[in-house]
Scaffold this active site. Structure first.
Site, PDB file in Angstrom:
ATOM      1  N   ASP A 190     -30.966   3.304  -8.829  1.00 38.92           N
ATOM      2  CA  ASP A 190     -29.724   2.680  -9.289  1.00 38.92           C
ATOM      3  C   ASP A 190     -28.655   3.760  -9.333  1.00 38.92           C
ATOM      4  O   ASP A 190     -28.906   4.919  -8.983  1.00 38.92           O
ATOM      5  CB  ASP A 190     -29.895   1.992 -10.639  1.00 38.92           C
ATOM      6  CG  ASP A 190     -29.064   0.709 -10.730  1.00 38.92           C
ATOM      7  OD1 ASP A 190     -27.826   0.796 -10.550  1.00 38.92           O
ATOM      8  OD2 ASP A 190     -29.636  -0.370 -10.964  1.00 38.92           O
ATOM      9  N   HIS A 265     -25.008  -0.317  -5.993  1.00 40.29           N
ATOM     10  CA  HIS A 265     -25.787   0.364  -7.035  1.00 40.29           C
ATOM     11  C   HIS A 265     -26.442   1.637  -6.506  1.00 40.29           C
ATOM     12  O   HIS A 265     -27.582   1.944  -6.857  1.00 40.29           O
ATOM     13  CB  HIS A 265     -26.853  -0.568  -7.614  1.00 40.29           C
ATOM     14  CG  HIS A 265     -26.316  -1.539  -8.631  1.00 40.29           C
ATOM     15  ND1 HIS A 265     -25.923  -1.155  -9.891  1.00 40.29           N
ATOM     16  CD2 HIS A 265     -26.108  -2.877  -8.554  1.00 40.29           C
ATOM     17  CE1 HIS A 265     -25.501  -2.222 -10.561  1.00 40.29           C
ATOM     18  NE2 HIS A 265     -25.593  -3.276  -9.776  1.00 40.29           N
ATOM     19  N   GLU A 331     -24.682  -7.469  -7.200  1.00 36.47           N
ATOM     20  CA  GLU A 331     -23.428  -6.929  -7.748  1.00 36.47           C
ATOM     21  C   GLU A 331     -22.746  -5.927  -6.817  1.00 36.47           C
ATOM     22  O   GLU A 331     -22.299  -4.852  -7.242  1.00 36.47           O
ATOM     23  CB  GLU A 331     -23.695  -6.288  -9.120  1.00 36.47           C
ATOM     24  CG  GLU A 331     -24.182  -7.287 -10.154  1.00 36.47           C
ATOM     25  CD  GLU A 331     -24.473  -6.643 -11.498  1.00 36.47           C
ATOM     26  OE1 GLU A 331     -24.310  -7.319 -12.519  1.00 36.47           O
ATOM     27  OE2 GLU A 331     -24.877  -5.465 -11.519  1.00 36.47           O
ATOM     28  N   TRP A 397     -31.709 -14.386 -10.772  1.00 41.57           N
ATOM     29  CA  TRP A 397     -31.424 -13.821 -12.089  1.00 41.57           C
ATOM     30  C   TRP A 397     -30.172 -14.396 -12.734  1.00 41.57           C
ATOM     31  O   TRP A 397     -30.068 -14.443 -13.964  1.00 41.57           O
ATOM     32  CB  TRP A 397     -31.294 -12.298 -11.996  1.00 41.57           C
ATOM     33  CG  TRP A 397     -30.042 -11.783 -11.336  1.00 41.57           C
ATOM     34  CD1 TRP A 397     -29.816 -11.659 -10.009  1.00 41.57           C
ATOM     35  CD2 TRP A 397     -28.852 -11.322 -11.991  1.00 41.57           C
ATOM     36  NE1 TRP A 397     -28.560 -11.145  -9.778  1.00 41.57           N
ATOM     37  CE2 TRP A 397     -27.946 -10.917 -10.983  1.00 41.57           C
ATOM     38  CE3 TRP A 397     -28.472 -11.197 -13.323  1.00 41.57           C
ATOM     39  CZ2 TRP A 397     -26.679 -10.419 -11.276  1.00 41.57           C
ATOM     40  CZ3 TRP A 397     -27.210 -10.689 -13.618  1.00 41.57           C
ATOM     41  CH2 TRP A 397     -26.327 -10.310 -12.602  1.00 41.57           C
ATOM     42  N   TRP A 472     -34.053  -3.976 -18.385  1.00 45.98           N
ATOM     43  CA  TRP A 472     -33.038  -3.016 -17.973  1.00 45.98           C
ATOM     44  C   TRP A 472     -32.823  -2.029 -19.107  1.00 45.98           C
ATOM     45  O   TRP A 472     -32.795  -2.412 -20.273  1.00 45.98           O
ATOM     46  CB  TRP A 472     -31.738  -3.744 -17.613  1.00 45.98           C
ATOM     47  CG  TRP A 472     -31.923  -4.726 -16.498  1.00 45.98           C
ATOM     48  CD1 TRP A 472     -32.066  -6.072 -16.607  1.00 45.98           C
ATOM     49  CD2 TRP A 472     -32.017  -4.422 -15.107  1.00 45.98           C
ATOM     50  NE1 TRP A 472     -32.229  -6.637 -15.363  1.00 45.98           N
ATOM     51  CE2 TRP A 472     -32.210  -5.641 -14.426  1.00 45.98           C
ATOM     52  CE3 TRP A 472     -31.960  -3.238 -14.373  1.00 45.98           C
ATOM     53  CZ2 TRP A 472     -32.346  -5.711 -13.044  1.00 45.98           C
ATOM     54  CZ3 TRP A 472     -32.096  -3.299 -12.994  1.00 45.98           C
ATOM     55  CH2 TRP A 472     -32.276  -4.525 -12.344  1.00 45.98           C
TER      56      TRP A 472
END
Length: 764
Positions: A190, A265, A331, A397, A472
């Site tokens: 990430d 990410h 994202e 998600w 997370w």
């Protein structure tokens, strides 16, 4: 690290009460018989020693028994009592089912494959002591037939935001296996850390695995690193460590699915190799959630990026035997692609319409490479944007919508909606709980979840592989907190994905859970004892308002007040819904065994007004994910709080248009609508709210339009009442229209529809 991390096998046992199961997840069928089998020095372990799978299973069992009792079970010798492992051919059991038969003279574990043998052992282990006793082990006689409801039974762990050593990873795998979970989703990459050694690109771990230590600051408020500051916080796994962990997991029938994020990410990779970004500008590793002027996407127009990723994935695939390789895909901040000449050239050359299709091009190109290696690609539901790759599996998600869409397209799906399967959300309190990212996913919410959405027919439902919970770790910095956040919610999910739906029972689960709690305590595992906050639920029927109170606590009693005073054990004891006839402040506590539980009573204010309990009709439907307490939540007298998942109706893409029938003409002089803004969750104030009235429900008169005054750049959660005041008028119908907007420039969802969250329409 504590010694408990070094134990080879983490068992989750307990003393089995007569005729009462402690096994979690609940088996398909379980029958107790009289008597017990005792494992002692007169016992032997029998199996076909020429079968490698049985050899491995026998070694696993022998080690586990030795860890508790000190007994070394001999193999295939003549003893008075035997534990026999057998491979059979039983179509009903599938690949992971088992038969467990315990008599006073023998234990027999039968299965089609090693996986079933391991799971039969895990059920048996739950009947044993939690700690080493150096004594013979007595096991009640029983017959169990068992097999899973779903193929994918998963837990995720983010080790990028905070690095956890191999000992914790093994403990996590132990927990999964003990509850018959078979998939460990290892989030290795990430923005804030690259955690896997890639031999061809050493800078990824030399630079990308380390950042400036700012653990004393809130994640979203951490300043960016400066030149010269030492990057001392982080770590990574060597390939040898990963091989050892994979072997360890395989012994316990846990498959590790690695996640290698792309195309977003990846600030950690760009800090290591700046040429991978669109700007190709050097940058330091991110310290937290401040992305100002930072690149976090690969350049989709640069062929060298794809060569880099193919080389990385080759090393990953050579390490991990998993059928699935997770590529993230979530994202993606597409604004840099809009300004990048190479990305725009790619769009033109490939005949793409926009940046969404550029993302789809990126994902499809990577999938083609993964498929060429005889693996399958899986990604978060954003990989649907711009068109889904031909063989992709979708992990849903952002609610269930992405999963539903993919299943209807005949693609496999793993359900992992934030509500209720994000385990970084609060599970109790939040008073007295560790600081979390927000939200509330209690044990009961997890247990009540069904991975198969009602929108799917029987044929489409077959594409739902199962479900997974995600942890997370932006706010989770220690191994102890990892344990606390997953225990006991992991057990609830285990029963969701293993046990037949008709066999699930919350009361039974809660009773069996108490034995597990004692086991956790004996073994020094950190866990949440439960959510003791009383749930206050407004009930609006036939124009009248009442309040139902409930608690998740086993054998919990509820005491309450209606005048805002602090409730005690001498207050009114709850039995039936409480009528609300005037403005009131309900406060309620849970009492277990005479003790008040929790640090703060549950509290909810009710404001009486002329629309209380009245029916609300919507021109555009409320999101099924944010229904609050039902269709009349806007007239239940309950004001929303900063908790996103409670008391708010959510609307996406379209305006909120709500019409209330007051039942008869009433004199009114003000109308207001409460709204929430939460930048992080894509929730923004409507651009304006229009108020109208009518006497017949057909012809409406516009009274006033109230414009928004809250900046879209405001990152703090904000509640605002849009209020229209006017000369007193008589009306039977009230219509309120909240104009939806889009996520602002610089937001991760820039240009995409924002959410409107509305709580109460107050008519006076």
């Amino acid at each position: 690290m504590k010694k408990k991390y070094l134990v080879l096998l983490a068992l989750l046992p307990g003393m089995l009460m007569a005729q009462q199961s402690v096994i979690i997840p609940q088996p398909v069928s379980l029958q107790f018989n009289s008597g017990n089998f005792t494992i002692d020095n007169n016992s032997a372990l029998k199996f076909n020693k020429t079968d490698k799978a049985l050899q491995e299973a026998a070694s696993f069992f022998r080690s586990a028994i030795n860890n508790i009792s000190g007994i070394d079970l001999p193999y295939n010798t003549v003893k008075n009592k035997s534990v026999e492992l057998k491979l059979i051919n039983n179509a009903e059991l599938g690949d992971e089912g088992y038969l467990l038969r315990i008599t006073p003279a023998s234990i027999e574990i039968s299965a089609n494959k090693k996986a079933g043998i391991i799971y039969g052992m895990q059920s048996l282990f739950q009947t044993l002591p939690a700690i080493r006793t150096n004594a013979a082990l007595s096991i009640p006689c029983m017959e169990v037939k068992d097999y899973p409801r779903f193929k994918w039974r998963g837990m995720h762990l983010d080790v990028s935001r905070h690095f956890f050593g191999p000992e914790l990873i093994k403990e996590y795998i132990n927990l999964l296996s003990s509850y018959k979970m078979n998939t460990f989703h290892w989030h290795l990459i990430d923005d804030q850390g690259w955690r896997i050694e890639i031999k061809k690109y050493p800078q990824l771990t030399k630079v990308g695995a380390w950042r400036v230590d700012q653990n004393d600051k809130i994640w979203s408020s951490r300043p960016q690193a400066k030149e010269g500051e030492p990057a001392t916080y982080g770590g990574y796994y060597t390939q040898e460590q990963i091989k050892d962990i994979i072997k360890y997991a395989a012994e316990r029938n846990v498959t590790i699915v690695p996640e290698i994020e792309m195309p977003g990410h990846v600030a950690s990779a760009i800090a290591s190799y700046p040429e991978l970004s669109c700007t190709q500008q050097p940058q330091l590793p991110l310290t937290g959630g401040n992305y100002t002027n930072m690149s976090s996407n690969y350049c989709a127009g640069n062929d060298s990026v794809f060569l880099f990723l193919q080389n990385v994935l080759t090393e990953v695939i050579d390490l991990f035997p998993s059928k699935y390789i997770h590529i993230g895909g979530d994202e993606v901040e597409k604004h840099p692609w809009k300004k990048c000449a190479k990305c725009q050239a790619r769009i033109k050359t490939e005949g793409l319409k926009n940046e969404d299709e550029l993302q789809s091009y990126f994902i499809k190109r990577i999938e083609k490479f993964i498929v060429s290696k005889n693996r399958k690609m899986i990604g978060w539901d954003e990989i649907l944007e711009g068109g889904l790759a031909p063989e992709a599996t979708v992990m849903s998600w952002r609610g269930e919508a992405g999963g539903i869409q993919a299943a209807k397209m005949n693609h496999d799906v793993v359900m992992t909606p934030g509500n209720p399967l994000y385990f970084d959300h609060y599970q109790a309190g939040p008073e007295g709980e560790p600081v979390d990212i927000g939200g509330m996913n209690t044990l009961r919410k997890v247990y009540d979840y069904d991975p198969i959405p009602k929108e799917l027919n029987e044929a489409q439902a077959k594409y739902i592989l199962g479900a997974q919970a995600n942890l997370w770790c932006e706010y989770i910095t220690t191994a102890e907190q990892v344990e606390y956040m997953v225990l006991p919610r992991m057990l609830a999910l285990a029963e969701v994905v293993w046990t037949p739906k008709q066999n699930k029972d919350w009361q039974s689960f809660n009773e069996r859970l108490q034995t597990q709690f004692r086991s956790f305590e004996q073994r020094g595992l950190h866990y949440s004892p439960g959510n003791f906050t009383v749930n206050i639920k407004p009930v609006s029927e036939n124009g009248k308002l009442s309040v139902a109170l409930s608690t998740e606590a086993l054998n919990g009693e509820i005491y309450y007040t209606t005048d805002g005073t602090l409730p005690t054990k001498e207050s009114a004891k709850y039995s039936l819904p409480v009528p609300i006839e005037t403005s009131a402040v309900i406060k309620a506590i849970t009492v277990v065994n005479g003790k008040i539980m929790g640090l703060k009573p549950a509290e909810q204010s009710f404001a009486m007004h002329k629309a209380i309990g009245k029916n609300v009709n919507y021109t555009n439907a409320v999101s099924r994910y944010y229904l609050a307490d039902g269709p009349n939540s806007l007239t239940d007298g309950v004001r929303g709080t900063y908790a996103v998942g409670k008391y708010w109706h959510g609307f996406s893409e379209k305006d909120m248009i709500a019409t209330i029938d007051l039942g008869e003409g009433k004199n009114i002089k003000s109308i207001s609508l409460g709204c929430l803004q939460n930048y992080r969750d894509w929730i923004f104030m409507p651009s304006a709210v229009q108020f109208e009235i009518s006497t017949d429900g057909k012809t409406f008169t516009a009274l006033q339009t109230v414009n928004n005054t809250i900046s879209v750049e405001d990152r703090n959660a904000t509640i605002k009442d849009f209020t229209a005041t006017f000369a007193e008028q008589k009306a039977r119908f009230v219509r309120v229209t909240a104009k939806n907007t889009k996520c602002p420039k610089g937001h991760p969802g820039e240009g995409k529809p924002a959410w409107i969250f509305a709580d109460e329409i107050i008519v006076n």
